[in-house]
Write a protein that holds these residues in place. Structure first.
Motif, PDB file in Angstrom:
ATOM      1  N   ALA A 187     -53.629 -22.220  -5.803  1.00  0.00           N
ATOM      2  CA  ALA A 187     -52.915 -22.377  -4.535  1.00  0.00           C
ATOM      3  C   ALA A 187     -52.647 -23.858  -4.248  1.00  0.00           C
ATOM      4  O   ALA A 187     -53.437 -24.734  -4.614  1.00  0.00           O
ATOM      5  CB  ALA A 187     -53.729 -21.763  -3.406  1.00  0.00           C
ATOM      6  N   VAL A 188     -51.507 -24.100  -3.645  1.00  0.00           N
ATOM      7  CA  VAL A 188     -51.175 -25.448  -3.174  1.00  0.00           C
ATOM      8  C   VAL A 188     -50.586 -25.292  -1.775  1.00  0.00           C
ATOM      9  O   VAL A 188     -50.159 -24.205  -1.400  1.00  0.00           O
ATOM     10  CB  VAL A 188     -50.149 -26.163  -4.094  1.00  0.00           C
ATOM     11  N   ASN A 189     -50.566 -26.373  -1.026  1.00  0.00           N
ATOM     12  CA  ASN A 189     -49.919 -26.278   0.273  1.00  0.00           C
ATOM     13  C   ASN A 189     -48.518 -26.891   0.209  1.00  0.00           C
ATOM     14  O   ASN A 189     -48.154 -27.532  -0.776  1.00  0.00           O
ATOM     15  CB  ASN A 189     -50.785 -26.892   1.387  1.00  0.00           C
ATOM     16  N   PHE A 190     -47.772 -26.660   1.264  1.00  0.00           N
ATOM     17  CA  PHE A 190     -46.383 -27.120   1.259  1.00  0.00           C
ATOM     18  C   PHE A 190     -46.287 -28.634   1.132  1.00  0.00           C
ATOM     19  O   PHE A 190     -45.346 -29.146   0.521  1.00  0.00           O
ATOM     20  CB  PHE A 190     -45.669 -26.639   2.526  1.00  0.00           C
ATOM     21  N   GLN A 191     -47.257 -29.318   1.679  1.00  0.00           N
ATOM     22  CA  GLN A 191     -47.241 -30.782   1.560  1.00  0.00           C
ATOM     23  C   GLN A 191     -47.179 -31.193   0.091  1.00  0.00           C
ATOM     24  O   GLN A 191     -46.460 -32.115  -0.277  1.00  0.00           O
ATOM     25  CB  GLN A 191     -48.470 -31.396   2.221  1.00  0.00           C
ATOM     26  N   TYR A 192     -47.961 -30.512  -0.737  1.00  0.00           N
ATOM     27  CA  TYR A 192     -47.922 -30.843  -2.162  1.00  0.00           C
ATOM     28  C   TYR A 192     -46.532 -30.565  -2.732  1.00  0.00           C
ATOM     29  O   TYR A 192     -45.963 -31.396  -3.441  1.00  0.00           O
ATOM     30  CB  TYR A 192     -48.986 -30.046  -2.938  1.00  0.00           C
ATOM     31  N   CYS A 193     -45.970 -29.415  -2.408  1.00  0.00           N
ATOM     32  CA  CYS A 193     -44.669 -29.045  -2.970  1.00  0.00           C
ATOM     33  C   CYS A 193     -43.566 -30.007  -2.551  1.00  0.00           C
ATOM     34  O   CYS A 193     -42.644 -30.260  -3.320  1.00  0.00           O
ATOM     35  CB  CYS A 193     -44.300 -27.628  -2.545  1.00  0.00           C
TER      36      CYS A 193
ATOM     37  N   THR B 214     -43.986 -33.188  -1.912  1.00  0.00           N
ATOM     38  CA  THR B 214     -44.228 -34.564  -2.359  1.00  0.00           C
ATOM     39  C   THR B 214     -44.619 -34.665  -3.838  1.00  0.00           C
ATOM     40  O   THR B 214     -44.378 -35.697  -4.461  1.00  0.00           O
ATOM     41  CB  THR B 214     -45.348 -35.233  -1.526  1.00  0.00           C
ATOM     42  N   THR B 215     -45.253 -33.652  -4.389  1.00  0.00           N
ATOM     43  CA  THR B 215     -45.818 -33.652  -5.754  1.00  0.00           C
ATOM     44  C   THR B 215     -46.486 -34.989  -6.086  1.00  0.00           C
ATOM     45  O   THR B 215     -46.928 -35.702  -5.199  1.00  0.00           O
ATOM     46  CB  THR B 215     -44.764 -33.277  -6.827  1.00  0.00           C
ATOM     47  N   ALA B 216     -46.537 -35.327  -7.357  1.00  0.00           N
ATOM     48  CA  ALA B 216     -47.292 -36.526  -7.734  1.00  0.00           C
ATOM     49  C   ALA B 216     -46.511 -37.810  -7.479  1.00  0.00           C
ATOM     50  O   ALA B 216     -47.090 -38.854  -7.199  1.00  0.00           O
ATOM     51  CB  ALA B 216     -47.689 -36.439  -9.198  1.00  0.00           C
ATOM     52  N   ASP B 217     -45.190 -37.740  -7.556  1.00  0.00           N
ATOM     53  CA  ASP B 217     -44.400 -38.970  -7.440  1.00  0.00           C
ATOM     54  C   ASP B 217     -43.721 -39.140  -6.077  1.00  0.00           C
ATOM     55  O   ASP B 217     -42.881 -40.007  -5.908  1.00  0.00           O
ATOM     56  CB  ASP B 217     -43.367 -39.038  -8.560  1.00  0.00           C
ATOM     57  N   GLY B 218     -44.047 -38.299  -5.122  1.00  0.00           N
ATOM     58  CA  GLY B 218     -43.481 -38.434  -3.780  1.00  0.00           C
ATOM     59  C   GLY B 218     -42.192 -37.664  -3.567  1.00  0.00           C
ATOM     60  O   GLY B 218     -41.682 -37.619  -2.455  1.00  0.00           O
ATOM     61  N   SER B 219     -41.677 -37.055  -4.618  1.00  0.00           N
ATOM     62  CA  SER B 219     -40.450 -36.275  -4.440  1.00  0.00           C
ATOM     63  C   SER B 219     -40.765 -34.779  -4.536  1.00  0.00           C
ATOM     64  O   SER B 219     -41.751 -34.386  -5.160  1.00  0.00           O
ATOM     65  CB  SER B 219     -39.405 -36.675  -5.481  1.00  0.00           C
TER      66      SER B 219
ATOM     67  N   CYS C 218     -40.920 -30.885  -5.511  1.00  0.00           N
ATOM     68  CA  CYS C 218     -40.918 -30.144  -6.780  1.00  0.00           C
ATOM     69  C   CYS C 218     -39.541 -29.506  -6.970  1.00  0.00           C
ATOM     70  O   CYS C 218     -38.942 -29.014  -6.022  1.00  0.00           O
ATOM     71  CB  CYS C 218     -42.001 -29.074  -6.738  1.00  0.00           C
ATOM     72  N   ARG C 219     -39.063 -29.488  -8.194  1.00  0.00           N
ATOM     73  CA  ARG C 219     -37.756 -28.889  -8.493  1.00  0.00           C
ATOM     74  C   ARG C 219     -37.720 -27.396  -8.191  1.00  0.00           C
ATOM     75  O   ARG C 219     -36.662 -26.807  -8.062  1.00  0.00           O
ATOM     76  CB  ARG C 219     -37.410 -29.095  -9.967  1.00  0.00           C
ATOM     77  N   LYS C 220     -38.881 -26.767  -8.103  1.00  0.00           N
ATOM     78  CA  LYS C 220     -38.951 -25.321  -7.869  1.00  0.00           C
ATOM     79  C   LYS C 220     -39.115 -24.968  -6.393  1.00  0.00           C
ATOM     80  O   LYS C 220     -39.309 -23.799  -6.051  1.00  0.00           O
ATOM     81  CB  LYS C 220     -40.147 -24.729  -8.643  1.00  0.00           C
ATOM     82  N   ILE C 221     -39.055 -25.951  -5.535  1.00  0.00           N
ATOM     83  CA  ILE C 221     -39.399 -25.713  -4.133  1.00  0.00           C
ATOM     84  C   ILE C 221     -38.535 -24.632  -3.491  1.00  0.00           C
ATOM     85  O   ILE C 221     -39.038 -23.825  -2.695  1.00  0.00           O
ATOM     86  CB  ILE C 221     -39.373 -27.034  -3.331  1.00  0.00           C
ATOM     87  N   MET C 222     -37.279 -24.575  -3.832  1.00  0.00           N
ATOM     88  CA  MET C 222     -36.400 -23.552  -3.247  1.00  0.00           C
ATOM     89  C   MET C 222     -36.804 -22.160  -3.745  1.00  0.00           C
ATOM     90  O   MET C 222     -36.875 -21.221  -2.966  1.00  0.00           O
ATOM     91  CB  MET C 222     -34.941 -23.823  -3.620  1.00  0.00           C
TER      92      MET C 222
ATOM     93  N   CYS D 275     -49.207 -21.366  -6.832  1.00  0.00           N
ATOM     94  CA  CYS D 275     -48.292 -22.091  -7.722  1.00  0.00           C
ATOM     95  C   CYS D 275     -48.412 -21.529  -9.134  1.00  0.00           C
ATOM     96  O   CYS D 275     -49.475 -21.604  -9.748  1.00  0.00           O
ATOM     97  CB  CYS D 275     -48.618 -23.583  -7.715  1.00  0.00           C
ATOM     98  N   ARG D 276     -47.315 -20.994  -9.646  1.00  0.00           N
ATOM     99  CA  ARG D 276     -47.318 -20.427 -11.004  1.00  0.00           C
ATOM    100  C   ARG D 276     -47.401 -21.510 -12.068  1.00  0.00           C
ATOM    101  O   ARG D 276     -47.883 -21.282 -13.160  1.00  0.00           O
ATOM    102  CB  ARG D 276     -46.061 -19.581 -11.224  1.00  0.00           C
ATOM    103  N   MET D 277     -46.951 -22.699 -11.747  1.00  0.00           N
ATOM    104  CA  MET D 277     -47.022 -23.787 -12.741  1.00  0.00           C
ATOM    105  C   MET D 277     -48.439 -24.315 -12.879  1.00  0.00           C
ATOM    106  O   MET D 277     -48.894 -24.627 -13.967  1.00  0.00           O
ATOM    107  CB  MET D 277     -46.096 -24.940 -12.347  1.00  0.00           C
TER     108      MET D 277
END
Ligand code: SF4
Length: 86
Positions: free
Chosen positions: A17-23, A25-30, A32-36, A11-13
């Motif tokens: 490293a992060v897994n897809f689950q994080y991407c 859901t992120t912190a608020d359950g939605s 990440c805007r950068k997922i695509m 993750c550049r932000m």
């Protein structure tokens, strides 16, 4: 929905490293805007998003943030209206 959760990516932000689950859901359950942008080379991310989110949800998720210039112009206009009021 969890089929890609164990896939990892740098993750550049966040700077690690992060897994897809994080991407997705992120912190608020939605998602990440950068997922695509981040996952298009690794997963069929567009099909995944269309499968799990309605067109209205996707529109909200990927709505472009208002530019700073637009925000400043809006503030100026509001201030002008306030000073014009009797
Ligand atoms: S989708 Fe968001 S959280 Fe996931 S790697 Fe990209 S920037 Fe980081």
């Amino acid at each position: 929905m969890k089929r890609y959760d164990e896939e990892d990516i740098y993750c550049r932000m966040l700077g690690h490293a992060v897994n897809f689950q994080y991407c997705r859901t992120t912190a608020d359950g939605s998602p990440c805007r950068k997922i695509m942008d981040c996952w298009f080379e690794r997963l069929p991310i567009e099909a995944y998003m269309k499968e799990h989110f309605s067109p209205d949800q996707l529109k909200i998720l990927f709505k472009q943030p208002e530019s700073k210039v637009t925000s400043i112009l809006d503030l100026i206009e509001k201030a002008r209206k306030r000073t014009d009021e009797p």
